[in-house]
Design an enzyme around this catalytic site. Structure first.
Site, mmCIF file in Angstrom:
data_model
loop_
_atom_site.group_PDB
_atom_site.id
_atom_site.type_symbol
_atom_site.label_atom_id
_atom_site.label_comp_id
_atom_site.label_asym_id
_atom_site.label_seq_id
_atom_site.Cartn_x
_atom_site.Cartn_y
_atom_site.Cartn_z
ATOM 1 N N HIS A 184 89.648 -11.325 -11.791
ATOM 2 C CA HIS A 184 89.826 -9.887 -11.995
ATOM 3 C C HIS A 184 91.207 -9.401 -12.390
ATOM 4 O O HIS A 184 91.361 -8.216 -12.658
ATOM 5 C CB HIS A 184 89.373 -9.133 -10.738
ATOM 6 N N HIS B 95 87.301 -9.365 -2.993
ATOM 7 C CA HIS B 95 86.066 -9.059 -3.717
ATOM 8 C C HIS B 95 86.215 -7.750 -4.483
ATOM 9 O O HIS B 95 86.805 -6.797 -3.996
ATOM 10 C CB HIS B 95 84.912 -8.974 -2.711
#
Ligand SMILES: *[C@@H]1O[C@H](CO)[C@@H](O)[C@H](O)[C@H]1NC(C)=O
Ligand SMILES: *[C@@H]1O[C@H](CO)[C@@H](O)[C@H](O)[C@H]1NC(C)=O
Ligand SMILES: *[C@@H]1O[C@H](CO)[C@@H](O)[C@H](O)[C@H]1NC(C)=O
Length: 165
Positions: free
Chosen positions: A33, A131
């Site tokens: 990410h 996450h």
């Protein structure tokens, strides 16, 4: 002393082996990410280079946060030990990658990409992001003002509609 040393030795081993799971989580998050700020990211290339996949298929969607070295996401998680959802105070620059076509096969997954900004929602654990839960973009980036705007626009349109009938 003779009795204490094996105990300390065991303690050290336990400590050493308990570290990698945390580092792995943050590393996996960074890998999936995080990209540099202010640099264009090509979804096709980055996803291929970093081997981002879903099981043994192309991942359907992946969002990159333009945050050099994950500075901002780490700040968001500072001091949070227990697994918690945290949203960013301000919108962050993002590149959102959406798989084009269901027939795409590894390793050449073709993505349609969009540059956007959004309030991100991440899970923090032991001071680190682990996450990516999603983001809200643009117009609706800040939660409550957006709801107000939507309601106002809806009411105005109803008033206008009834006036023209
Ligand atoms: C990504 O791959 C798809 C499928 O091969 C292609 O159509 C698309 O133009 C590529 N996008 C970029 C930005 O290279
Ligand atoms: C790619 O995304 C843009 C913007 O969301 C959309 O307008 C376009 O139709 C998409 N292209 C494909 C090939 O899915
Ligand atoms: C963040 O994501 C989680 C999981 O999808 C959700 O339960 C939570 O409500 C989200 N937080 C916000 C502020 O949207």
């Amino acid at each position: 002393m003779v009795l204490v040393s094996p105990f300390l030795f065991t303690l050290c081993i336990v400590f050493i082996f308990s570290l990698p799971s945390d580092t792995q989580n943050i590393n996996a998050f960074m890998e999936k990410h995080i990209v540099k700020e202010g640099v264009e990211t090509n979804c096709n290339q980055t996803i291929k280079d970093r081997n981002i996949r879903f099981k043994n298929n192309c991942k359907f969607r992946n969002t990159f946060i333009h945050d050099t070295n994950g500075k901002k996401v780490k700040e968001m998680c500072a001091g949070i030990v227990k697994s918690t959802f945290v949203i960013s105070k301000e919108p962050l620059p993002l590149t959102d990658c959406l798989l084009m076509g269901r027939t795409a096969r590894l390793p050449n997954c073709g993505y349609n990409q969009t540059r956007t900004t959004g309030i991100i929602n991440i899970t923090c654990e032991n001071n680190y992001p682990v996450h990516f839960a999603g983001y809200k973009s643009g117009f609706c980036a800040s939660y409550s003002p957006c709801a107000l705007i939507v309601i106002t626009v809806f009411l105005l349109s109803q008033i206008l509609l009834s006036a023209t009938r």
